[in-house]
Design an enzyme around this catalytic site. Structure first.
Site, PDB file in Angstrom:
ATOM      1  N   TRP A 210       0.853  -1.188   0.000  1.00 30.76           N
ATOM      2  CA  TRP A 210       0.000   0.000   0.000  1.00 30.76           C
ATOM      3  C   TRP A 210       0.896   1.248   0.000  1.00 30.76           C
ATOM      4  O   TRP A 210       1.877   1.302   0.740  1.00 30.76           O
ATOM      5  CB  TRP A 210      -0.892  -0.043   1.253  1.00 30.76           C
ATOM      6  CG  TRP A 210      -1.799   1.145   1.383  1.00 30.76           C
ATOM      7  CD1 TRP A 210      -2.774   1.527   0.517  1.00 30.76           C
ATOM      8  CD2 TRP A 210      -1.806   2.090   2.458  1.00 30.76           C
ATOM      9  NE1 TRP A 210      -3.389   2.656   0.981  1.00 30.76           N
ATOM     10  CE2 TRP A 210      -2.821   3.035   2.164  1.00 30.76           C
ATOM     11  CE3 TRP A 210      -1.060   2.241   3.623  1.00 30.76           C
ATOM     12  CZ2 TRP A 210      -3.104   4.105   3.009  1.00 30.76           C
ATOM     13  CZ3 TRP A 210      -1.348   3.304   4.454  1.00 30.76           C
ATOM     14  CH2 TRP A 210      -2.362   4.221   4.149  1.00 30.76           C
ATOM     15  N   ARG A 453     -10.396  -2.242   8.609  1.00 33.93           N
ATOM     16  CA  ARG A 453     -10.964  -0.897   8.464  1.00 33.93           C
ATOM     17  C   ARG A 453     -12.403  -0.840   9.005  1.00 33.93           C
ATOM     18  O   ARG A 453     -13.267  -0.153   8.463  1.00 33.93           O
ATOM     19  CB  ARG A 453     -10.962  -0.491   6.986  1.00 33.93           C
ATOM     20  CG  ARG A 453     -10.650   0.998   6.772  1.00 33.93           C
ATOM     21  CD  ARG A 453     -10.950   1.460   5.362  1.00 33.93           C
ATOM     22  NE  ARG A 453     -10.463   2.805   5.137  1.00 33.93           N
ATOM     23  CZ  ARG A 453     -10.969   3.656   4.264  1.00 33.93           C
ATOM     24  NH1 ARG A 453     -11.971   3.338   3.516  1.00 33.93           N
ATOM     25  NH2 ARG A 453     -10.478   4.843   4.134  1.00 33.93           N
ATOM     26  N   ASP A 488     -14.422   1.304  -5.155  1.00 31.15           N
ATOM     27  CA  ASP A 488     -13.306   1.060  -4.245  1.00 31.15           C
ATOM     28  C   ASP A 488     -13.437  -0.318  -3.584  1.00 31.15           C
ATOM     29  O   ASP A 488     -14.511  -0.954  -3.612  1.00 31.15           O
ATOM     30  CB  ASP A 488     -13.301   2.174  -3.181  1.00 31.15           C
ATOM     31  CG  ASP A 488     -11.914   2.450  -2.627  1.00 31.15           C
ATOM     32  OD1 ASP A 488     -11.029   1.593  -2.768  1.00 31.15           O
ATOM     33  OD2 ASP A 488     -11.722   3.530  -2.036  1.00 31.15           O
ATOM     34  N   MET A 489     -12.392  -0.762  -2.957  1.00 30.17           N
ATOM     35  CA  MET A 489     -12.402  -2.054  -2.249  1.00 30.17           C
ATOM     36  C   MET A 489     -11.250  -1.999  -1.249  1.00 30.17           C
ATOM     37  O   MET A 489     -10.093  -2.142  -1.615  1.00 30.17           O
ATOM     38  CB  MET A 489     -12.194  -3.178  -3.266  1.00 30.17           C
ATOM     39  CG  MET A 489     -12.527  -4.545  -2.786  1.00 30.17           C
ATOM     40  SD  MET A 489     -11.185  -5.323  -1.924  1.00 30.17           S
ATOM     41  CE  MET A 489     -10.163  -5.885  -3.238  1.00 30.17           C
ATOM     42  N   ASP A 560      -2.914   5.013  -3.340  1.00 32.94           N
ATOM     43  CA  ASP A 560      -3.324   6.065  -2.413  1.00 32.94           C
ATOM     44  C   ASP A 560      -2.192   7.051  -2.179  1.00 32.94           C
ATOM     45  O   ASP A 560      -2.377   8.056  -1.489  1.00 32.94           O
ATOM     46  CB  ASP A 560      -3.755   5.455  -1.070  1.00 32.94           C
ATOM     47  CG  ASP A 560      -5.222   5.073  -1.098  1.00 32.94           C
ATOM     48  OD1 ASP A 560      -5.894   5.399  -2.087  1.00 32.94           O
ATOM     49  OD2 ASP A 560      -5.689   4.447  -0.129  1.00 32.94           O
TER      50      ASP A 560
HETATM   51  C1  GLA Z   1      -9.409   4.386  -0.440  1.00 30.42           C
HETATM   52  C2  GLA Z   1      -9.168   5.055  -1.786  1.00 30.42           C
HETATM   53  C3  GLA Z   1      -9.040   6.530  -1.606  1.00 30.42           C
HETATM   54  C4  GLA Z   1     -10.301   7.070  -0.973  1.00 30.42           C
HETATM   55  C5  GLA Z   1     -10.559   6.343   0.344  1.00 30.42           C
HETATM   56  C6  GLA Z   1     -11.901   6.716   0.911  1.00 30.42           C
HETATM   57  O1  GLA Z   1      -8.298   4.464   0.379  1.00 30.42           O
HETATM   58  O2  GLA Z   1      -8.047   4.503  -2.393  1.00 30.42           O
HETATM   59  O3  GLA Z   1      -8.808   7.161  -2.839  1.00 30.42           O
HETATM   60  O4  GLA Z   1     -11.368   6.894  -1.866  1.00 30.42           O
HETATM   61  O5  GLA Z   1     -10.537   4.940   0.173  1.00 30.42           O
HETATM   62  O6  GLA Z   1     -12.172   6.025   2.063  1.00 30.42           O
END
Ligand code: GLA
Length: 753
Positions: A210, A453, A488-489, A560
């Site tokens: 990550w 999470r 998203d996931m 991210d």
């Molecule tokens: C993930 C995505 C981010 C954002 C957050 C929101 O981490 O990769 O871009 O959308 O979730 O919780």
């Protein structure tokens, strides 16, 4: 010799036992071996039409026995251990890992698939049910289907080999059919095997974590196996299914073989070198925690593997992989359409927003030229932290007192597109979805349940769950008239277990693959009803960057980590396997939220220019000069968007993530326009004032103008190179163009009369 010519793809059978698939670029030759199994003779640069003598020559390399255990006393005086095979099985005289393992009533079967017949097909439509490569019309692809039968076990195996017009690619998959009168279990079934006659390669894979996904890694090959894999239910941040074998690290020369899977789930991609320096590449569903019960007359088809070939080094590979993915994996319509310049509120506001705040941002975004306003996480349920409300896809009335439809109308009225974030596969414990359907969650009946999470994964192996999620999401898409959706996931699967499968007497070993099929099903439902909506894939950033996702999502949020310096490494790795058009970039704040690094707006913009562009910072608080700068940057990007998104991407210096300098470029097809991005991470003392980067791709017969100023011939740019900005050497402060850390320059090079 039978020749079947379809446009430029040719299929030949020579002497009734050898099959040659070729197009303008590549040849793939397979043969029926003495024992009736399929042997592999060649994959590489096109050989043109082959004579009977050529085939005899090719076959000798596959007919010398070195091993001691022979195939069978009565049928063959040779060992399979040193035969290049198309789909080897363990348990014979080949002791390496096989491509397929089947058992019945706990007894392993030693399989012996012999050639039965073949068929040729040329239709390969895009079918939203399963992510697979596609062709439009009957002219773009030719598929050879080799049907093999194991008489003793009554299993039928069909090997599919597809070549495409003008692509250096062979796509493979395999179907097995149970023709016995009892169920059997597939324990392992690879998508593809590629046997190579030597081991003089380095392996490249893309790995990380990550915030630092898909960094290029090199491995020397030795006798033994190197594998990358995922058991997380998604391809994952740590490894990517793409692997490449390169003859050298030269960017422009040398052979490269690479493979990738059109799949998003547990996978393994591995390279095994044996005692005779032969290399076997295999890729497919990860056999760990996998098993598939095949009932009488049922079939199982593997995901597809794409086998790339280039004889132009790493840049050649990037071109082949990007070209193929844009034309035959991603929905082709997105090649023509402009990718919208996105404003995303996540790093601007996180959960702290309401309609008024967003409208203010939207007005500003519109004023400076952005095109699509994306409301990220936090618009639904009572989602003020990441511990709540997933699975309750109703707008939060405290944030949007007039509802999402009214908000979206205002966005549309400003002339912006409207986008929303979803995390469809998840549920938070505080929702009625979770409380009413506790058995819709992936969870083993054990007491110990992991939570990531603050959320659980929904059981997408259960079709009812997928349908129900869609029934919640669909009215929101309709009400907000969404142009864009971010899917998203944010957590991976633990204690994998589906209550649904147990209720239906389906083995739990099928869970991961059925989960992936459930995800595909939801994409299918959405895209059938909303075919023009742009879905951007995301999984905690880049946890699911693969061809299985790109089949549905033309672009993916790659990490991210929006720090421009880190993005240099992430884009370098990702672009080995995936097109620039799939790699979504956002200019974010400085100091950066993930690493705390301070970089200039210019530097951030010059990195983000390559690929679909967006902004993710609080533009309501930026100083006026920065806003005006962004406005200019956007106007510039819009003028050149097609080149930045769809141009041919190349590396000019190195793909090593440790490299202090990165230089890459995009070019148009007739080589009359280029952008070269030059980036220096850290200042180095007195490293020379003048340095050049060779531009191998320019036309030596043309004259080019650099940044609207100097004019120089293509020959000079090719052989001497493009002069980099003047470096600071400690004494030339007045003239230096590169001063301090994190410096960049974007060269615009255009041919002139
Ligand atoms: C993930 C995505 C981010 C954002 C957050 C929101 O981490 O990769 O871009 O959308 O979730 O919780």
């Amino acid at each position: 010799m039978i020749t079947n010519s379809m446009t430029n793809k040719i299929f030949e059978i020579i002497n009734g036992h050898t099959f040659h698939l070729h197009n303008q670029r590549i040849s793939y030759v397979l043969t029926i071996m003495e024992n009736g199994q399929l042997g592999h003779l060649y994959y590489g640069k096109s050989l043109g039409a082959l004579s009977v003598a050529d085939i005899a020559y090719l076959k000798t390399q596959n007919s010398k026995s070195a091993g001691t255990v022979k195939y069978s006393p009565d049928t063959g005086n040779f060992t399979l251990a040193d035969r290049a095979q198309e789909y080897p099985v363990y348990g014979s005289s080949d002791f390496r890992r096989g491509a397929i393992d089947v058992s019945c009533n706990q007894e392993p079967w030693y399989l012996d698939f012999k050639f039965a017949d073949y068929s040729i097909t040329s239709d390969k439509p895009r079918n939203l049910e399963t992510p697979e490569s596609y062709a439009i019309g009957n002219e773009e692809a030719t598929q050879l289907n080799m049907r093999l039968v194991d008489d003793q076990h009554q299993l039928e195996l069909t090997e599919h080999f597809t070549i495409f017009d003008n692509q250096s690619v062979v796509v493979r998959s395999t179907t097995v059919k149970n023709c016995t009168n009892k169920p059997v279990n597939i324990e392992n079934m690879m998508s593809a095997v590629l046997e190579l006659p030597d081991d003089k390669f380095q392996m490249i894979n893309l790995s990380g974590a990550w915030l630092k996904e898909r960094h290029v890694k090199f491995h020397n090959l030795e006798q033994g196996t190197v594998a990358v894999e995922s058991l997380k239910g998604a391809s994952g941040h740590q490894h990517n299914p793409f692997i490449a074998l390169v003859r050298s690290q030269d960017l422009n020369q040398g052979e490269v073989y690479a493979s990738n899977l059109v799949y998003s789930g547990n996978f393994i991609s591995q390279v095994e070198v044996n005692e005779w320096h032969k290399t076997r590449l295999m890729s497919g569903l990860n056999p760990t925690y996998f098993g598939w019960k095949l009932d009488v007359n049922e079939s199982f088809k593997t995901p597809e593997a794409v086998m790339y070939y280039s004889d132009h080094g790493i840049n050649g590979l990037m071109d082949v992989a990007a070209g193929f993915t844009k034309k035959h994996v991603i929905d082709r319509r997105w090649r023509q359409r402009d990718r919208p310049i996105v404003f995303n509120n996540w790093e601007a506001t996180y959960y702290d927003f309401d309609e008024q705040k967003l409208l203010k941002l939207a007005r500003q975004a519109k004023r400076i030229g952005m095109e699509c306003f994306v409301v990220d996480d936090g618009w639904f349920g009572q989602r003020n932290t990441d511990r709540s409300s997933l699975g309750d896809w109703r707008v939060d009335p405290r944030k949007f007192p007039n509802g999402i439809a009214a908000f979206s109308k205002k966005i549309h009225a400003m002339g912006l597109q409207m986008g929303l974030w979803f995390e469809p596969e998840m549920v938070s414990p505080d929702t009625s979805l979770y409380q009413e359907h506790p058995d819709w969650v992936v969870r083993h009946p054990y007491k110990c349940v992991s939570i990531g999470r603050g959320q659980y994964v929904l059981d997408f192996a259960n079709p009812e769950v997928v349908e129900s999620v869609y029934q919640q999401i669909k009215p929101v898409i309709l009400a907000a008239e969404l142009d864009y959706m971010k899917w998203d996931m944010n957590r991976n699967i633990t204690e994998a277990y589906s209550p649904y499968l147990t209720r239906h007497n389906i083995p739990q070993t099928e869970f991961f693959h059925r989960y992936a099929q459930g995800v595909n099903r939801l994409y299918q439902l959405i895209l059938t009803d909303f075919p023009d909506m742009l879905i951007e894939g995301c999984a905690g950033g880049g946890g699911r960057f693969d061809l299985g996702t790109l089949f549905y999502c033309p672009q993916i949020w790659p990490s991210d980590d929006s720090d421009a310096v880190e993005r240099l490494s992430i884009l370098t790795g990702t672009a080995l396997a995936y097109p620039l058009s799939s790699f979504s970039n956002h200019v974010s704040a400085a100091p950066n939220d993930q690493v705390g690094r301070q970089t200039s707006l210019d530097f951030r913009q010059m990195v983000a220019d390559f690929g679909p562009l967006g902004y993710e910072l609080d533009i309501s608080k930026l100083p006026l000069d920065e806003l005006e700068q962004i406005k200019e940057n956007i106007a510039f990007y819009r003028r050149h968007r097609q080149l930045f998104v769809n141009g041919r991407f190349r590396q000019l210096q190195s793909i090593d993530p440790q490299s202090n300098e990165v230089t890459w470029s995009v070019e148009n097809t007739d080589k009359t326009e280029f952008f070269v991005g030059f980036y220096r991470k850290l200042a180095t003392p007195n490293s020379g004032v003048l340095n050049y980067v060779k531009l191998p791709m320019v036309d030596p017969n043309l004259t080019y103008q650099i940044d609207g100023q100097e004019k120089v011939s293509g020959a000079v740019l090719q052989h001497l190179g493009l002069r980099q900005p003047y470096q600071f050497n400690g004494a030339n402060r007045d003239t230096a163009e590169l001063y301090g850390d994190f410096q960049a320059h974007l060269f615009h090079i255009v041919s002139v009369e």
